[in-house]
Design an enzyme around this catalytic site. Structure first.
Site, PDB file in Angstrom:
ATOM      1  N   CYS B  88     -60.495   2.324  39.112  1.00  0.00           N
ATOM      2  CA  CYS B  88     -59.930   2.685  40.569  1.00  0.00           C
ATOM      3  C   CYS B  88     -60.575   3.938  41.256  1.00  0.00           C
ATOM      4  O   CYS B  88     -60.447   3.872  42.387  1.00  0.00           O
ATOM      5  CB  CYS B  88     -58.450   3.008  40.243  1.00  0.00           C
ATOM      6  SG  CYS B  88     -57.480   1.621  39.470  1.00  0.00           S
ATOM      7  N   CYS B 213     -44.384   0.208  42.333  1.00  0.00           N
ATOM      8  CA  CYS B 213     -45.763  -0.181  42.186  1.00  0.00           C
ATOM      9  C   CYS B 213     -46.662  -0.513  43.350  1.00  0.00           C
ATOM     10  O   CYS B 213     -45.845  -0.948  44.304  1.00  0.00           O
ATOM     11  CB  CYS B 213     -45.631  -1.530  41.404  1.00  0.00           C
ATOM     12  SG  CYS B 213     -45.016  -1.612  39.796  1.00  0.00           S
ATOM     13  N   HIS B 344     -53.692  -1.616  47.401  1.00  0.00           N
ATOM     14  CA  HIS B 344     -55.075  -0.941  46.671  1.00  0.00           C
ATOM     15  C   HIS B 344     -55.863  -2.012  46.304  1.00  0.00           C
ATOM     16  O   HIS B 344     -55.751  -2.646  44.854  1.00  0.00           O
ATOM     17  CB  HIS B 344     -54.220  -0.561  45.338  1.00  0.00           C
ATOM     18  CG  HIS B 344     -54.973   0.054  44.170  1.00  0.00           C
ATOM     19  ND1 HIS B 344     -56.402   0.633  44.615  1.00  0.00           N
ATOM     20  CD2 HIS B 344     -54.820   0.140  42.959  1.00  0.00           C
ATOM     21  CE1 HIS B 344     -56.632   1.034  43.395  1.00  0.00           C
ATOM     22  NE2 HIS B 344     -55.735   0.799  42.281  1.00  0.00           N
TER      23      HIS B 344
END
Lengths: 493, 400
Positions: B88, B213, B344
């Site tokens: 990430c 989340c 994301h």
């Protein structure tokens, strides 16, 4: 004097309620309703004949992880996961036995557990006999109610032990009461009356009489008669025909665990050893293309297992979800979702290179600093001393441990969601991020004492390979001891 | 410690695609979207680019391997393109490559582009990654939420926080990010939520519910960097410069040595400490104006507040509940909605965080604009708490 030095047993924690099964199936098989009593042992999705045999063997071997005294291994099962890969080789790797042992798979009939035991007793030396069975049956069959899953194991030694071996009797006759082809998933049975009257009643007594004759005993000398059969009263019938006293006929555990195939004679023997007084005579027999009968005299000495049959049966959780049982046994074609699509191909090179780590849970201990780690690596993990090539093999499987962190994951694919896993820290050092099995939501918390169990890690359905590794499970004995201690402290205060 | 790169490199331009379920766009389209905005912002021609860094994490479902996906999509003039991947933190790695090339004098102007096209898998959540041949034989069959959720059990145990208090604190993290994301036209999730919604959502991985989340999104972000001198020569004033870029990578300490307690990120503390020293920041709680941190899961953001030395250890959950990280709090965090609501797309996230800090420092953040920010910090985590990479970047007003 050859005999049984130690023994162990294993029954899966899950016990399927037979009533749950007969009620679910009443619409199609009302005739099975009479069988809806008690419970049968039920392998979790990650258990099979081999993993259960390993657990029974660990129970027999005790917590000392030095197993260099074992020089031969027999694994017996009719439901071994591999037809052509030495299943005993997996058992050996899991138990970190020496490479120099002899090892064999014994199979092919319901009496193969006792056959393996007989062979080990005849061969001498220090042998480990591990018998496991994960019996498959079609849904809505009588077998799924009668059968159970389980394992037993024995350490055979030349010296005096828990039971002195007195004699063996065998009968071999190709009487086909049932069979399973090499690609068949299930047994095919012939008529019960024929099996009983022409098979068991005629083939078992000669084996028993022969064993008694070799032992120099008469039938009335038998204090414990172990004879598994799914036919009610069969053991009593055989006992009567031979002259064994009725009170010697032992409970076949049908009500509490069902019949675990070739492991069931060995399980009944293990159970008898737990209850026999010194000097009492135990005869165990099992039927299958003839019969096998073995006679022992309990000594009151030797090593008792930590759990044994009694402990295994006490550690239970009732399962009333019949659909879960069907799913775990591959009897339901269910939608696993896209996350289950990943390829579980095992790199056999990687498996072999890391065999002691994966199958034996062997890590490393630094010669210089004493730092214990998993996995063993060339450069030590110690931040203040990354020593090179100082790691010696260090076994984790028998170490007590506890949970540092965990989660119950509903997102990832699991055969028994939510998938529990977390960081497990070991007494004495070392830690492993690992799966936690035999738990339900709410069971796991930081600090929970756990122990290691050998389980199926993943199944490669494309290629028919089963991958094994170790998992953590609540150490329920340690938890009970902890809570007893805290109750005591509270009472003292 | 090395001298560092403080004020040696300036951001010439930045761009960011709309994040979200971009059914209309492939990775090439997303890259072009971010790139064109950055080029317009920088006011340069493609021929002025000396080199490019390209970050994407999951090549199987995204753009593919190598440098060609970027070069072909943008029709770059046959310059060097390096593909980077570090979980990430990949976007931050692309930025680091471009910045270091400029700082080294190897490039006058360098481009960094990050992209991820996650919505081409057929299901929600991150795809199952290729773990190699050894890991699947040993490691649990887990998911990102399951790995990060473990922080909660260890944090509760270490600091004696009740299940209820921690759940409420992490719920507030998400409530705050949703409130911020609602004001951002480029964000994926733009609906505010209530604490009750967060608390009562279905569990994904205990104790994380759906609202704990982050969004699984498609998107791309881009940065063009150069030296302050060249930036000024190109007519730029009030420069935003790079103050610190740090990366710390696990070496097995957390997962294999008995020192880590599971409640925090060992690497984040190392990277943050080094970044503050490189940037000359001594009192981060007072000096850092705003942050974009790696809030892949609400509990990650909470422990990160302590790992970045903004909240005292064990007190992060109280600061969160007190609103210290809200848009009007002491150190606003995730002003653009964060990973939680902006989304994301893994390879783009590090650059997207810098994009918001850059806009804020230039006073161009519209409805979300904070008052006179000086230092903006970004933070990325890749992997899992027990085995991760952590990047910390600080950018700010030139000379601050």
């Amino acid at each position: 004097m050859v005999g049984i030095a130690a023994w162990g047993a294993y029954a899966p924690r899950l016990r399927l309620s037979r009533k749950a099964v007969t009620e679910a199936n009443a619409w199609v098989a009302p005739n099975l309703k009479a069988k809806g009593k008690g419970e049968r042992s039920m392998a979790n999705w990650d258990e099979d004949a081999l993993t259960m045999a390993v657990e029974a063997a660990r129970d027999a071997l005790g917590s000392d992880d030095d197993r260099s005294h074992i020089d031969s291994l027999y694994f017996a099962s009719t439901t071994a996961p591999f037809a052509d890969r030495l299943n005993a080789g997996v058992v050996s790797a899991a138990l970190t036995l020496e490479k120099s042992i002899t090892a064999s798979d014994v199979t092919g009939s319901q009496r193969c557990g006792l056959t393996a035991l007989g062979q080990a007793l005849a061969a001498g030396g220090t042998a480990l006999v591990a018998v496991g069975e994960h019996r498959k049956a079609r849904a809505v069959s009588a077998q799924e109610l009668d059968f159970g899953d389980g394992a037993a194991a024995f350490v055979i030694s030349d010296g005096p032990g828990a039971a002195e071996f007195l004699g063996r009797g065998s009968v071999t006759d190709d009487f086909v009461d049932h069979f399973r082809g090499d690609d068949g998933g299930f047994d095919y049975y012939w008529e019960e009356r024929w099996i009983r009257d022409e098979g068991i009643v005629k083939l078992v007594p000669p084996a028993v009489r022969k064993a008694l004759e070799v032992s120099g005993l008469s039938a009335s000398d038998i204090d414990h008669f172990c004879f598994p059969s799914t036919f009610a009263g069969m053991a009593a019938t055989v006992a009567k025909s031979v002259g064994i006293k009725p009170e010697a006929v032992r409970d076949n555990l049908a009500a509490v665990m069902g019949e675990a195939g070739c492991a069931h004679g060995p399980i009944m023997l293990a159970h008898a050893l737990e209850q026999a007084k010194a000097g009492e005579v135990i005869l165990v027999a099992q039927f299958g293309q003839g019969a096998e009968a073995l006679v022992f005299r309990a000594t009151g000495e030797g090593t008792r297992p930590a759990r044994g049959v009694t402990g295994s049966l006490a550690d239970r959780e009732v399962e009333t979800n019949y659909l879960k049982f069907l799913t775990f046994n591959g009897l339901v074609d269910w939608e696993k979702g896209m996350r289950a699509e990943k390829d579980n191909k095992t790199a056999l090179t990687t498996l072999y290179r890391n065999k002691d780590m994966i199958l034996g849970l062997v890590g490393g201990r630094c010669r210089e600093t004493g730092v214990i780690q998993f996995p063993r690596t060339r450069i030590s993990v110690a931040p203040n001393n990354p020593a090179v090539d100082t790691q010696e093999p260090y076994k984790f499987a028998e170490r007590r441990a506890s949970i540092l962190s965990y989660s119950a994951d509903y997102l990832t694919f699991s055969m028994a969601p939510p998938n529990h896993y977390g960081m497990v820290v070991f007494d004495g050092g070392g830690r492993i991020m690992m799966d936690i099995t035999d738990v339900s939501p709410g069971d796991v918390e930081t600090g929970l004492p756990v122990r290691m169990v050998f389980r199926i890690k993943e199944v490669d359905e494309k290629r028919g390979f089963v991958r094994y590794f170790w998992k953590a499970t609540p150490d329920r004995a340690a938890i009970a001891a902890q809570s007893a201690q805290s109750t005591k402290i509270q009472a003292a205060e | 410690m090395p001298q560092g790169i403080r004020d040696k490199v300036a951001i010439l331009g930045m761009g960011c695609s709309k994040f979200g379920e971009r059914w209309d766009a492939g990775p090439d389209d997303l890259m072009v979207e971010a790139y064109l905005e950055a080029m317009q912002d920088a006011g340069i021609e493609p021929t002025q680019l000396d080199a490019a860094w390209f970050s994407t994490h999951i090549d199987e479902i995204g753009s593919g391997k190598g440098g060609t996906p970027l070069s072909i999509a943008l029709r770059l003039p046959n310059i060097a393109v390096t593909r980077v991947e570090n979980f990430c933190a990949s976007g931050s790695e692309a930025f680091r490559g471009a910045v270091y090339a400029v700082a080294a004098g190897a490039a006058d102007i360098a481009l960094a582009v990050g992209v991820e096209k996650l919505k081409d898998t057929g299901y929600g959540g991150l795809p199952v990654a290729n773990p190699g041949t050894l890991s699947p034989q040993v490691m649990p069959n887990g998911s990102a939420p399951g790995n990060f959720a473990q922080l909660a059990s260890a944090y509760r145990a270490k600091h004696g926080v009740s299940k209820e208090d921690l759940k409420r604190a992490i719920a507030h993290v998400s409530v705050k990010s949703h409130a911020n994301g609602a004001k951002n036209p480029k964000a994926h999730l733009r609906k505010p939520i209530t604490e009750e919604q967060a608390l009562n959502a279905p569990l994904i991985a205990e104790p994380l519910g759906l609202f704990d989340c982050c969004g699984v999104s498609d998107g791309a972000a881009a940065a063009i960097v150069t030296t302050p001198e060249i930036a000024r020569a190109l007519g730029k004033h009030d420069l935003v410069t790079v103050k610190a870029l740090q990366l710390s990578v696990s070496n097995g300490y957390e997962s294999q040595y008995n020192g880590w307690d599971g409640s925090h990120f060992h690497t984040a503390r190392i990277a943050a400490g080094k970044a503050y020293r490189e940037a000359g920041i001594e009192r981060p709680r007072e000096q850092i104006s705003m942050m974009e941190v790696h809030d892949c899961f609400s509990v990650t953001e909470l422990v990160t507040m302590e790992d970045l030395f903004i909240s005292p250890e064990g007190q992060g959950w109280r600061d969160v509940l007190d609103g210290f990280y809200d848009a009007d709090g002491g150190v606003p965090c995730q002003i653009d909605g964060g990973l939680k609501c902006f989304g994301h797309p893994i390879g783009a996230s590090g650059l997207r965080m810098l994009y918001e800090m850059y806009l804020q420092l230039q006073g161009r953040a519209g409805e979300r604009q904070l008052t006179n920010p000086v230092f903006g910090m970004t933070h990325n985590l890749g992997g899992a708490p027990a085995s991760n990479v952590c990047s910390v970047a600080i950018i700010g007003q030139e000379g601050a």
